[in-house]
Design a protein around this motif. Sequence first.
Motif, PDB file in Angstrom:
ATOM      1  N   UNK A   1      52.591  43.820  33.612  1.00 56.45           N
ATOM      2  CA  UNK A   1      51.688  42.691  33.323  1.00 56.45           C
ATOM      3  C   UNK A   1      51.002  42.211  34.901  1.00 56.45           C
ATOM      4  N   UNK A   2      49.458  42.458  34.576  1.00 56.50           N
ATOM      5  CA  UNK A   2      48.729  42.511  36.303  1.00 56.50           C
ATOM      6  C   UNK A   2      47.634  41.746  36.176  1.00 56.50           C
ATOM      7  N   UNK A   3      47.069  41.269  37.656  1.00 53.96           N
ATOM      8  CA  UNK A   3      45.771  40.494  37.245  1.00 53.96           C
ATOM      9  C   UNK A   3      44.748  41.329  37.909  1.00 53.96           C
ATOM     10  N   UNK A   4      43.840  41.187  37.721  1.00 54.36           N
ATOM     11  CA  UNK A   4      42.302  42.028  38.066  1.00 54.36           C
ATOM     12  C   UNK A   4      41.367  41.622  38.547  1.00 54.36           C
ATOM     13  N   UNK A   5      40.925  41.637  39.918  1.00 50.82           N
ATOM     14  CA  UNK A   5      40.318  40.931  40.435  1.00 50.82           C
ATOM     15  C   UNK A   5      38.561  41.904  40.663  1.00 50.82           C
ATOM     16  N   UNK A   6      38.337  41.433  39.985  1.00 52.29           N
ATOM     17  CA  UNK A   6      36.605  42.151  39.798  1.00 52.29           C
ATOM     18  C   UNK A   6      35.608  41.856  40.163  1.00 52.29           C
ATOM     19  N   UNK A   7      34.304  41.846  40.389  1.00 49.87           N
ATOM     20  CA  UNK A   7      33.012  41.256  40.433  1.00 49.87           C
ATOM     21  C   UNK A   7      33.064  39.453  39.639  1.00 49.87           C
ATOM     22  N   UNK A   8      34.318  39.406  41.359  1.00 50.65           N
ATOM     23  CA  UNK A   8      34.154  37.441  41.786  1.00 50.65           C
ATOM     24  C   UNK A   8      35.057  37.091  40.134  1.00 50.65           C
TER      25      UNK A   8
END
Length: 239
Positions: free
Chosen positions: A28-35
């Motif tokens: 699992x991972x988290x993606x930060x994009x476009x706020x």
Amino acid sequence: MSLPTGDTEVPEPSTAERIRSLLSTTSSLAVRALGEHHDLDTPVSVHGSRLRMRAPLDAPLTVAAAHATEGLAVVLDVTDVSPVAVRDRVRARLTLAGRLHLAHLADDGLSVHLRVDVAHAVLATPYGTGAVTAEDLARATPDPMARHEAAMLTHFADDHADAVEALTRLLDPPLLARNPDVRPLALDRHGLVLRLDHPDGHRDVRLVFPEPAGDTEDFGHRMHDLLTAAHYGLPAHRG
């Protein structure tokens, strides 16, 4: 955790190797994009400095990537958590920056493969922070123990408490003065890390193998070497 013993640095995996190992085992991972913040339950495959993962076809992240013809600027967050129950189980936090692209539709027709071209990465541990470039990541290989670490650590902690106690004989006596709870925290080809937990804090100590382990069979032999040293009161390399 890695302190010099005399004039010798304690051997351990490099930052790039640790990152490759963590990426090879994460689910699992988290993606930060476009706020926005997007959580993905997906394994990650590494191809040089490119990562591949899956996302639902209708996920907001997939939709955003589909509209980014030059790729979507993203930051990925991966957390390394010890498989053994100890206080403060987070061993490291990995942050990668790069550009995300749609790769192709998955065979199930319900998800897509995403590709991230990594620009750079930072690994933060309680003992310091290390940064690597895309070239560093491409050259690195995962530790041979990485995929087996969780199972081996939990087996060691749950079924071999006597062996863990025996290994404390290799530690400097002052470290044991307050009768800490000792648990295995991490392992790799270079050695085993023990967590010494006190009521008001903890300390991690690395016990170094006489020579690196190349596979799980080697690891068993190296552990036997440490236990033999503990039994006979032989010196051990630690940090």
